[in-house]
Design a protein around this motif. Structure first.
Motif, mmCIF file in Angstrom:
data_model
loop_
_atom_site.group_PDB
_atom_site.id
_atom_site.type_symbol
_atom_site.label_atom_id
_atom_site.label_comp_id
_atom_site.label_asym_id
_atom_site.label_seq_id
_atom_site.Cartn_x
_atom_site.Cartn_y
_atom_site.Cartn_z
ATOM 1 N N GLN A 106 0.813 -1.208 0.000
ATOM 2 C CA GLN A 106 0.000 0.000 0.000
ATOM 3 C C GLN A 106 0.852 1.266 0.000
ATOM 4 O OE1 GLN A 106 -2.391 0.419 3.552
ATOM 5 N NE2 GLN A 106 -4.059 1.401 2.449
ATOM 6 N N ILE A 107 1.996 1.199 0.703
ATOM 7 C CA ILE A 107 2.909 2.335 0.741
ATOM 8 C C ILE A 107 3.926 2.255 -0.391
ATOM 9 C CG2 ILE A 107 4.721 3.478 2.095
ATOM 10 C CD1 ILE A 107 3.278 2.561 4.609
ATOM 11 N N GLY A 108 4.470 1.042 -0.616
ATOM 12 C CA GLY A 108 5.594 0.892 -1.536
ATOM 13 C C GLY A 108 5.272 1.245 -2.968
ATOM 14 N N LEU A 109 4.148 0.761 -3.498
ATOM 15 C CA LEU A 109 3.842 1.023 -4.905
ATOM 16 C C LEU A 109 3.605 2.507 -5.185
ATOM 17 C CD1 LEU A 109 1.641 -2.050 -5.911
ATOM 18 C CD2 LEU A 109 4.056 -1.607 -6.421
ATOM 19 N N PRO A 110 2.751 3.207 -4.395
ATOM 20 C CA PRO A 110 2.618 4.648 -4.649
ATOM 21 C C PRO A 110 3.928 5.414 -4.457
ATOM 22 C CG PRO A 110 0.784 3.865 -3.320
ATOM 23 C CD PRO A 110 1.791 2.754 -3.373
ATOM 24 N N ALA A 111 4.736 4.998 -3.455
ATOM 25 C CA ALA A 111 6.014 5.687 -3.236
ATOM 26 C C ALA A 111 6.944 5.494 -4.424
ATOM 27 C CB ALA A 111 6.670 5.180 -1.956
ATOM 28 N N LEU A 112 6.989 4.270 -4.969
ATOM 29 C CA LEU A 112 7.817 4.007 -6.144
ATOM 30 C C LEU A 112 7.322 4.803 -7.339
ATOM 31 C CD1 LEU A 112 10.054 2.429 -7.554
ATOM 32 C CD2 LEU A 112 8.401 0.574 -7.932
ATOM 33 N N LEU A 113 6.011 4.826 -7.539
ATOM 34 C CA LEU A 113 5.458 5.599 -8.648
ATOM 35 C C LEU A 113 5.731 7.083 -8.474
ATOM 36 C CD1 LEU A 113 3.800 5.520 -11.256
ATOM 37 C CD2 LEU A 113 1.728 5.736 -9.860
ATOM 38 N N LEU A 114 5.674 7.558 -7.229
ATOM 39 C CA LEU A 114 5.985 8.966 -6.968
ATOM 40 C C LEU A 114 7.425 9.274 -7.342
ATOM 41 C CD1 LEU A 114 5.414 11.777 -5.806
ATOM 42 C CD2 LEU A 114 5.866 10.843 -3.520
ATOM 43 N N ALA A 115 8.342 8.358 -6.984
ATOM 44 C CA ALA A 115 9.757 8.577 -7.316
ATOM 45 C C ALA A 115 9.950 8.606 -8.822
ATOM 46 C CB ALA A 115 10.608 7.474 -6.690
ATOM 47 N N VAL A 116 9.297 7.705 -9.547
ATOM 48 C CA VAL A 116 9.418 7.679 -11.013
ATOM 49 C C VAL A 116 8.844 8.951 -11.620
ATOM 50 C CG1 VAL A 116 8.666 6.484 -13.097
ATOM 51 C CG2 VAL A 116 9.419 5.163 -11.122
ATOM 52 N N THR A 117 7.675 9.375 -11.132
ATOM 53 C CA THR A 117 7.045 10.586 -11.657
ATOM 54 C C THR A 117 7.905 11.814 -11.385
ATOM 55 O OG1 THR A 117 4.876 9.589 -11.223
ATOM 56 C CG2 THR A 117 4.918 11.942 -11.677
ATOM 57 N N ALA A 118 8.465 11.892 -10.164
ATOM 58 C CA ALA A 118 9.330 13.029 -9.826
ATOM 59 C C ALA A 118 10.580 13.032 -10.690
ATOM 60 C CB ALA A 118 9.700 12.968 -8.343
ATOM 61 N N TRP A 119 11.151 11.842 -10.951
ATOM 62 C CA TRP A 119 12.327 11.766 -11.822
ATOM 63 C C TRP A 119 11.993 12.249 -13.229
ATOM 64 C CZ3 TRP A 119 12.539 8.672 -16.211
ATOM 65 C CH2 TRP A 119 13.763 8.676 -16.887
ATOM 66 N N TYR A 120 10.874 11.784 -13.754
ATOM 67 C CA TYR A 120 10.480 12.200 -15.099
ATOM 68 C C TYR A 120 10.234 13.707 -15.140
ATOM 69 C CZ TYR A 120 8.120 12.066 -19.626
ATOM 70 O OH TYR A 120 7.768 12.278 -20.932
ATOM 71 N N ARG A 121 9.584 14.197 -14.100
ATOM 72 C CA ARG A 121 9.293 15.633 -14.054
ATOM 73 C C ARG A 121 10.571 16.461 -14.020
ATOM 74 N NH1 ARG A 121 5.249 19.162 -11.988
ATOM 75 N NH2 ARG A 121 6.075 21.258 -12.257
ATOM 76 N N CYS A 169 1.158 10.097 -1.104
ATOM 77 C CA CYS A 169 1.953 9.827 -2.313
ATOM 78 C C CYS A 169 1.121 10.031 -3.564
ATOM 79 C CB CYS A 169 2.506 8.403 -2.278
ATOM 80 S SG CYS A 169 3.779 8.115 -1.036
ATOM 81 N N ILE A 170 -0.105 9.543 -3.542
ATOM 82 C CA ILE A 170 -0.975 9.663 -4.709
ATOM 83 C C ILE A 170 -1.303 11.124 -4.994
ATOM 84 C CG2 ILE A 170 -3.294 9.144 -5.551
ATOM 85 C CD1 ILE A 170 -2.972 6.441 -3.990
ATOM 86 N N VAL A 171 -1.586 11.888 -3.944
ATOM 87 C CA VAL A 171 -1.858 13.318 -4.126
ATOM 88 C C VAL A 171 -0.637 14.012 -4.720
ATOM 89 C CG1 VAL A 171 -2.301 15.485 -2.919
ATOM 90 C CG2 VAL A 171 -3.630 13.444 -2.348
ATOM 91 N N ALA A 172 0.559 13.654 -4.227
ATOM 92 C CA ALA A 172 1.783 14.246 -4.763
ATOM 93 C C ALA A 172 1.949 13.907 -6.240
ATOM 94 C CB ALA A 172 2.992 13.768 -3.965
#
Length: 625
Positions: A273-288, A477-480
């Motif tokens: 529940q925490i890991g997947l959104p956190a990983l997606l947040l890291a990927v999105t932030a990197w792309y951004r 994480c999802i909101v971010a």
């Protein structure tokens, strides 16, 4: 990217469990006493919070056969309703109708009894309904033990029973000799977060608490106690205690296995529940951070004292709004056409005939001077919008007539507004001035974020809200992610350059009077700058000051009248504000009316509850009517 936020919120909303409107039961308190003859005297109090207007509440208590084959029976003695600190005893009646109050009826339905309490309540009110009844068949006497097997909350309730408390006492325990006999033992079946405790010292009793018994679930208690506590019952010759222990041990083992599985699932689920959104947040932030940077513009000056480009003012207005055509784009276009002598602006006297005579007032009017000299596609689209074309062409339009045309020619006006915006959009595309809002990769990230949000919410609900911290972190994480995707903007080199120049011009226009600079000697350029000020969203007050900065002799004829018609847009006339301000309001109302016209057309010594069971008499359910 408003659609992204809307999609995420809609997905989360749809994932919420269905809410049953009508009633909530925040508190259920049941006290039962096993009598010497084996009957069970029950006092049950349920608090109802009504979410709708109701005529009353009802209980359904089924008849059943216990483990010895004896049929159960129910007799209701008393009903009481408490609200606002006052308790009212209700009277039994043979029949009653909706709207009656202060009575209750008990009807035999063949396989159950139905108790209906006529107590009308409005939405938002709260009441506690208490009833006292006697239940036979829940207690059995065997050769080696007496047994209580009772379903104190049945699966038939329409809504969840919350904060359920049960206390079972034994009237014959205090007078019975218990030396050498077995002690009181009890088990409970139902939701795994319930608990049961046994008191053998003093006055023996069994206590059960359940945070929530959902609709469709049941909660029941099973107790084994000395037969001397029910001297009025004839004991069966069959032994029972070993069977009870064996059944309860099996059910307890199964329940404990489920609890262990639930703990493991909760741990793994919380990590996911925490890991997947956190990983997606890291990927999105990197792309951004790597793909979300616009080129640095060559222009680095604080101020610009010229038009930023040769682009149409409406294009500049839409460009500064990242492609959305604002109402000021329409105003700036008409001001440009006025400056080019394609249209004129005037204030005319209008007569209104009413029941008490004729009244006059002044209104702004735009008039078409020469359509043939207009060649820019954006300008031609504006003329078609306001003056029509072909059979519906006119030469004069008052501001107060624009919104009225929506009702008569809504479809035509909507198409012409779309044509105007399409011409602006075509220029933005052609000149690479469209702001990129993200790639397919970001759309995929947004979709995954919405999916993770729904999955996290469902897991949180299905796990009985076991780890609110994990849920809160996942939501954060999802909101971010949503914020990162929704605020993603990448401009081309051309767009970055133009943006810098437009912002510099707007700063100069807003700071002009403070800088105490001279007006440019080229009045044609100054007029274009005033139109550009409207397109850039400079305030009306500042634009008025910019117009005042032009020497009067430069913008008046020999009679003191305004030589440049475009200035009529910037000054008040009579009781009216400036034409630019008035038109902005009219345009906004017209666009709102167009949008509305479009929308209208759609061990037994205590512990936790166990699984299994279901053999207790009683149960049933109820709701509102």
């Amino acid at each position: 990217m408003p659609w992204l936020l809307a999609m995420t919120l809609a997905a989360l909303f749809l994932a919420l469990p269905a809410v049953a409107f009508g009633v909530e039961m925040p508190r259920v308190d049941i006290r039962a006493t096993v009598q010497a003859d084996g009957s069970l005297m029950v006092e049950e109090a349920r608090t109802f919070e009504f979410d709708d207007d109701v005529n009353g509440v009802y209980w359904t208590i089924p008849y059943a056969r216990n483990e010895q084959g004896s049929a159960s029976s129910i007799m209701v003695f008393d009903v009481e309703v408490s609200e606002d600190g006052k308790a009212v005893r209700y009277e039994p009646a043979q029949d009653a109708e909706s709207g009656d109050a202060g009575v209750y009826i008990v009807e035999n339905e063949g396989d159950s009894i139905e108790l209906k309490v006529f107590s009308p309540h409005d939405d938002g009110e709260t009441a506690t309904v208490s009833l006292t009844y006697e239940l036979d068949g829940a207690v059995m006497a065997w050769s080696d033990t007496a047994e209580l097997y009772w379903q104190f909350v049945g699966p038939g309730w329409e809504d969840d029973s919350c904060d359920v408390s049960l206390t079972v006492a034994f009237a014959g325990a205090s007078s019975a000799a218990t030396d050498g006999e077995q002690e009181l033992r009890a088990w409970a079946h139902g939701p795994l977060d319930g608990s049961v405790s046994v008191q053998n010292d003093g006055e023996p009793q069994v206590s059960c608490t359940v945070p929530q018994v959902q609709s469709g679930q049941f909660a029941e208690v099973r107790a084994a106690f000395p037969t001397s506590w029910v001297p009025g019952m004839d004991a069966s010759g069959e032994a029972r205690l070993d069977t009870i222990f064996a059944e309860e041990q099996d059910w307890a083992d199964e329940a404990n296995d489920r609890r262990e599985q639930a703990r493991v699932l909760a741990g793994v689920g919380s990590a996911v529940q925490i890991g997947l959104p956190a990983l997606l947040l890291a990927v999105t932030a990197w792309y951004r951070s790597t793909r979300g940077r616009s080129p640095k513009p060559m222009f680095q000056e604080t101020y610009l004292r010229d038009v930023p480009s040769a682009d149409h003012p409406a294009v500049i207005a839409a460009f500064m709004e990242d492609g959305t055509v604002p109402d000021r784009a329409f105003t700036a276009t008409l001001m440009k056409l006025t400056d080019e002598r394609a249209i004129s602006l005037s204030c005319v006297t209008v007569e209104d005939k009413g029941l008490f005579g004729t009244k006059t007032h002044e209104e702004y009017r735009i008039s078409l001077l020469d359509r043939s000299r207009v060649v820019d596609p954006i300008d031609r689209a504006a003329l078609a919008l306001y003056f029509g074309e072909g059979d519906d062409a006119v030469t004069d339009v008052r501001f107060d007539q624009l919104e009225d045309r929506v009702e008569a020619d809504g479809e035509v006006l909507r198409d012409r507004v779309s044509d105007f915006k399409a011409e602006i959009g075509a220029v933005l595309e052609q000149k690479s001035l469209v702001t990129s809002r993200g790639s397919k990769f970001l759309v995929a990230c947004a979709s995954l974020a919405a999916f993770f949000g729904v999955a996290s919410l469902l897991f949180f609900i299905e796990s009985d809200f076991v780890n609110p911290a994990a849920f809160a972190i996942s939501v954060a994480c999802i909101v971010a992610i949503v914020v990162l995707v929704a605020t993603f903007k990448v401009r081309s080199a051309e767009a970055s350059e133009l943006r810098a120049r437009c912002e510099a011009l707007k700063r100069w226009l807003e700071d002009f009077t403070r800088l105490d600079e001279a007006v440019p000697s080229d009045l044609v350029l100054w007029n274009r700058l005033l139109v550009m000020a409207v397109a850039l969203g400079v305030s009306d007050e500042v634009i008025r000051q910019l117009a005042d900065a032009v020497p009067r002799e430069m913008r008046q004829d020999a009679y003191g009248d305004y030589y440049y018609p475009m200035y009529w847009w910037l000054y008040p006339h009579g009781s009216h504000r400036s034409a630019a301000s008035e038109f902005q309001d009219v345009q906004s109302e017209t666009m709102g009316a167009l949008a509305m016209s479009l929308d209208s057309s759609g061990s037994g010594l205590g512990g936790g509850f166990s699984v299994g069971g279901g053999g207790g008499v009683g149960g049933g359910g109820g709701g509102t009517f």
